[in-house]
Enzyme design. Structure first.
Site, PDB file in Angstrom:
ATOM      1  N   TYR A 169     -20.689  -8.678  33.582  1.00 49.77           N
ATOM      2  CA  TYR A 169     -20.560  -7.482  32.757  1.00 49.77           C
ATOM      3  C   TYR A 169     -21.127  -7.726  31.355  1.00 49.77           C
ATOM      4  O   TYR A 169     -21.920  -6.921  30.837  1.00 49.77           O
ATOM      5  CB  TYR A 169     -19.085  -7.073  32.658  1.00 49.77           C
ATOM      6  CG  TYR A 169     -18.856  -5.836  31.837  1.00 49.77           C
ATOM      7  CD1 TYR A 169     -19.161  -4.571  32.337  1.00 49.77           C
ATOM      8  CD2 TYR A 169     -18.334  -5.922  30.550  1.00 49.77           C
ATOM      9  CE1 TYR A 169     -18.954  -3.432  31.576  1.00 49.77           C
ATOM     10  CE2 TYR A 169     -18.129  -4.791  29.788  1.00 49.77           C
ATOM     11  CZ  TYR A 169     -18.438  -3.543  30.310  1.00 49.77           C
ATOM     12  OH  TYR A 169     -18.237  -2.421  29.537  1.00 49.77           O
ATOM     13  N   LYS A 173     -24.321  -5.865  29.476  1.00 51.62           N
ATOM     14  CA  LYS A 173     -24.200  -5.126  28.225  1.00 51.62           C
ATOM     15  C   LYS A 173     -25.155  -5.677  27.159  1.00 51.62           C
ATOM     16  O   LYS A 173     -25.651  -4.916  26.321  1.00 51.62           O
ATOM     17  CB  LYS A 173     -22.750  -5.159  27.737  1.00 51.62           C
ATOM     18  CG  LYS A 173     -21.755  -4.452  28.651  1.00 51.62           C
ATOM     19  CD  LYS A 173     -21.962  -2.954  28.698  1.00 51.62           C
ATOM     20  CE  LYS A 173     -22.656  -2.412  29.891  1.00 51.62           C
ATOM     21  NZ  LYS A 173     -22.785  -0.938  29.893  1.00 51.62           N
TER      22      LYS A 173
END
Length: 283
Positions: A169, A173
């Site tokens: 994740y 990002k």
């Protein structure tokens, strides 16, 4: 949520079935925009679109269904939007995921990378013609403070050697921040500007697959509501004062610092070229 009059402007919002995406669509619709909502789950997306229509008092809220874990799904929805709307004035890349286990998509990509980075990269690429037609136009990509824990390892971009939910994740990002930076450079002078935003810690279903986070995430008292989280996204999509700040990253409607990786222009260009190769478009 107040802002400029968006009458006559078309705004596309992905991940619009719930949470920040729905609230972003609603905020833009209340400003007068024609809103195109893109969601994965047909039932949830239909409920969200109905809510946006009712709460905004507008009928010009379109809905498209697309699975962003499939590049073919991204291509199909891009074609549908282009066929329906000659010009797009705002594209909000909001769709995202955080999986509990490593999964590979039909295209051979790690799923978090595919949904959070490859899909918005491809959708933006495919909608550049409509964004140019709508200039001045904006691309807003929802990143996260978690990008500061991310890294880009081209030798293991798909996390085949080492994977964790948070690492995948955070890396995705960071990729959002780098994508925004490089997009701004490549479209400079075209009338298209690009921004990355951190919506804050928001009570959404993003981590619902993670048993621990899913159990506590909606109830942590300092987490913001989806409506509060959408404010920075809507602001970045509409505030005239940001027209000269393309490529920047924002949190709580203020410019915020990025990590050292996130400020690396060479890394941004290399990631762009590798992602273009992976999704099958010209770099």
């Amino acid at each position: 949520m107040s802002g400029p009059d968006l009458t006559g402007r078309t705004c596309v919002v992905t991940g619009a079935s719930a949470g920040i995406g729905t609230e972003t669509a609603l905020g833009l619709a209340r400003m007068g925009a024609t809103v195109v909502m893109v969601g994965r789950n047909p039932e949830r997306a239909a409920v969200a679109a109905a809510r946006v229509r009712e709460a905004s008092g507008r009928d010009d809220v379109d809905l498209h269904i697309a699975d962003f874990s499939r590049l073919a799904g991204v291509r199909a929805v891009a074609d549908a939007i282009t066929d329906t709307h000659g010009a797009v004035h705002v594209l909000v890349n909001n769709a995202g995921t955080a999986t509990r286990q490593r999964r590979t998509t039909a295209d051979g990509l790690e799923e978090t990378f595919a949904v959070n980075h490859a899909a918005p990269f491809l959708l933006t690429h495919l909608l550049l013609g409509t964004l140019r037609a709508g200039a001045p136009s904006r691309v807003v990509t929802v990143s996260s403070l978690a990008h500061r824990a991310g890294a880009i390892d081209f030798a293991d971009l798909q996390h085949e050697r080492s994977w964790s939910s948070f690492r995948a994740y955070a890396d995705s990002k960071l990729a959002n921040v780098l994508f925004t930076r490089e997009l701004a450079r490549r479209v400079a002078g075209s009338g298209i500007t690009a921004y990355a935003v951190h919506p804050g810690a928001v009570r959404t279903g993003l981590f619902q697959e993670n048993r621990l986070l899913g159990a506590v995430y909606p109830y942590v008292p300092f987490f913001r509501s989806p409506a509060a989280g959408a404010r920075t996204t809507v602001w970045a999509a509409t505030d005239p004062a940001l027209a000269a700040e393309s490529g920047q990253y924002y949190a709580r409607r203020r410019r915020a610092p990025v990590s050292g990786w996130g400020a690396d222009d060479t890394l941004a260009e290399l990631l762009w070229e590798e992602t273009a190769r992976l999704v099958g478009v010209a770099g």
